[in-house]
Design a protein around this motif. Structure first.
Motif, PDB file in Angstrom:
ATOM      1  N   GLU A   1      -1.266   4.054   0.715  1.00 51.49           N
ATOM      2  CA  GLU A   1      -2.135   2.906  -0.037  1.00 51.49           C
ATOM      3  C   GLU A   1      -1.384   2.074  -0.989  1.00 51.49           C
ATOM      4  O   GLU A   1      -1.615   0.983  -0.950  1.00 51.49           O
ATOM      5  CB  GLU A   1      -3.492   3.575  -0.469  1.00 51.49           C
ATOM      6  N   ARG A   2      -0.784   2.801  -1.631  1.00 47.11           N
ATOM      7  CA  ARG A   2       0.171   2.012  -2.895  1.00 47.11           C
ATOM      8  C   ARG A   2       1.148   1.489  -2.185  1.00 47.11           C
ATOM      9  O   ARG A   2       1.446  -0.025  -2.503  1.00 47.11           O
ATOM     10  CB  ARG A   2       0.708   3.183  -3.827  1.00 47.11           C
ATOM     11  N   VAL A   3       1.889   1.746  -0.954  1.00 49.01           N
ATOM     12  CA  VAL A   3       2.974   1.001  -0.603  1.00 49.01           C
ATOM     13  C   VAL A   3       2.255  -0.078   0.210  1.00 49.01           C
ATOM     14  O   VAL A   3       2.986  -1.285   0.284  1.00 49.01           O
ATOM     15  CB  VAL A   3       3.829   1.844   0.341  1.00 49.01           C
ATOM     16  N   TYR A   4       1.293   0.209   0.767  1.00 47.82           N
ATOM     17  CA  TYR A   4       0.551  -1.011   1.565  1.00 47.82           C
ATOM     18  C   TYR A   4       0.137  -2.282   0.609  1.00 47.82           C
ATOM     19  O   TYR A   4       0.516  -3.537   0.905  1.00 47.82           O
ATOM     20  CB  TYR A   4      -0.669  -0.479   2.105  1.00 47.82           C
ATOM     21  N   GLU A   5      -0.175  -1.585  -0.550  1.00 50.67           N
ATOM     22  CA  GLU A   5      -0.315  -2.979  -1.621  1.00 50.67           C
ATOM     23  C   GLU A   5       0.641  -3.583  -2.008  1.00 50.67           C
ATOM     24  O   GLU A   5       0.798  -4.810  -2.154  1.00 50.67           O
ATOM     25  CB  GLU A   5      -1.239  -2.287  -2.788  1.00 50.67           C
ATOM     26  N   GLN A   6       1.687  -3.046  -2.207  1.00 52.27           N
ATOM     27  CA  GLN A   6       3.086  -3.622  -2.503  1.00 52.27           C
ATOM     28  C   GLN A   6       3.450  -4.431  -1.398  1.00 52.27           C
ATOM     29  O   GLN A   6       3.912  -5.627  -1.445  1.00 52.27           O
ATOM     30  CB  GLN A   6       3.950  -2.539  -2.730  1.00 52.27           C
ATOM     31  N   ILE A   7       3.477  -3.955  -0.120  1.00 55.59           N
ATOM     32  CA  ILE A   7       3.754  -4.837   1.045  1.00 55.59           C
ATOM     33  C   ILE A   7       2.965  -6.157   1.093  1.00 55.59           C
ATOM     34  O   ILE A   7       3.487  -7.285   1.007  1.00 55.59           O
ATOM     35  CB  ILE A   7       3.723  -3.964   2.175  1.00 55.59           C
ATOM     36  N   ASP A   8       1.627  -5.565   0.937  1.00 56.47           N
ATOM     37  CA  ASP A   8       0.744  -6.990   0.876  1.00 56.47           C
ATOM     38  C   ASP A   8       0.968  -8.233  -0.103  1.00 56.47           C
ATOM     39  O   ASP A   8       1.044  -9.333   0.087  1.00 56.47           O
ATOM     40  CB  ASP A   8      -0.843  -6.482   0.862  1.00 56.47           C
ATOM     41  N   ARG A   9       1.280  -7.702  -1.257  1.00 57.81           N
ATOM     42  CA  ARG A   9       1.663  -8.489  -2.517  1.00 57.81           C
ATOM     43  C   ARG A   9       3.044  -9.373  -2.019  1.00 57.81           C
ATOM     44  O   ARG A   9       2.968 -10.413  -2.235  1.00 57.81           O
ATOM     45  CB  ARG A   9       1.595  -7.719  -3.920  1.00 57.81           C
ATOM     46  N   GLY A  10       3.890  -8.559  -1.410  1.00 58.11           N
ATOM     47  CA  GLY A  10       5.084  -9.001  -1.152  1.00 58.11           C
ATOM     48  C   GLY A  10       5.069  -9.997  -0.162  1.00 58.11           C
ATOM     49  O   GLY A  10       5.546 -11.213  -0.303  1.00 58.11           O
TER      50      GLY A  10
END
Length: 157
Positions: A140-149
């Motif tokens: 979930e944390r990685v997903y959010e980082q990717i989404d923001r990227g």
């Protein structure tokens, strides 16, 4: 590369082909690929992904697929692909999850060095950690980082 350089690289027009890379092409790059496709669906930009050590033929990892599905995106058609020289040459823009992926891509295709960037270039220019075999909260944390990227690149595409 500065913001103006990326805009100049686009030649005043949109990028037509974006390639996203990671290692296995089952977690990070498919998430980024499908998020970017969704956000660019009306712009005619092709978005693909591949892995430096791809788990060729595998579908997205379970947590990756579930998170995309929870956000209304069906990634069931994805199958992992190995990064090839031709992919780097054909892409107008290559987004990588980690600095070592940028270096590996430019070693494979030195002529592509001006179009390979970190996904989080416009944010904090940090690597996106590999969630493979990690817990759902980590994903979930990685997903959010990717989404923001992904979101940070939209103004350039």
């Amino acid at each position: 590369m500065a913001e103006k350089d990326v805009a100049d690289r686009a030649g005043g027009s949109m990028f037509q082909q974006v390639l996203i890379i990671c290692v296995g092409n089952v977690c990070r790059s498919p998430i980024a690929e499908f998020l970017l496709r969704e956000r660019l669906r009306d712009r005619g930009i092709q978005v693909d992904s591949a892995g430096l050590g791809a788990m060729v033929g595998y579908p997205p990892e379970g947590h990756a697929a579930a998170l995309l599905k929870e956000h209304g995106i069906d990634a069931s058609s994805h199958r992992a692909r190995q990064l090839e020289l031709s992919m780097l040459r054909e892409a107008d823009l290559v987004l990588a999850m980690e600095r070592r992926h940028v270096h590996a891509a430019t070693r494979l295709a030195p002529e592509a060095s001006g179009k390979v960037f970190l996904l989080r270039k416009w944010l904090d220019a940090r690597d996106v950690p590999d969630p493979h075999l990690q817990s759902r909260p980590f994903f979930e944390r990685v997903y959010e980082q990717i989404d923001r990227g992904v979101g940070s690149w939209l103004r350039y595409l």
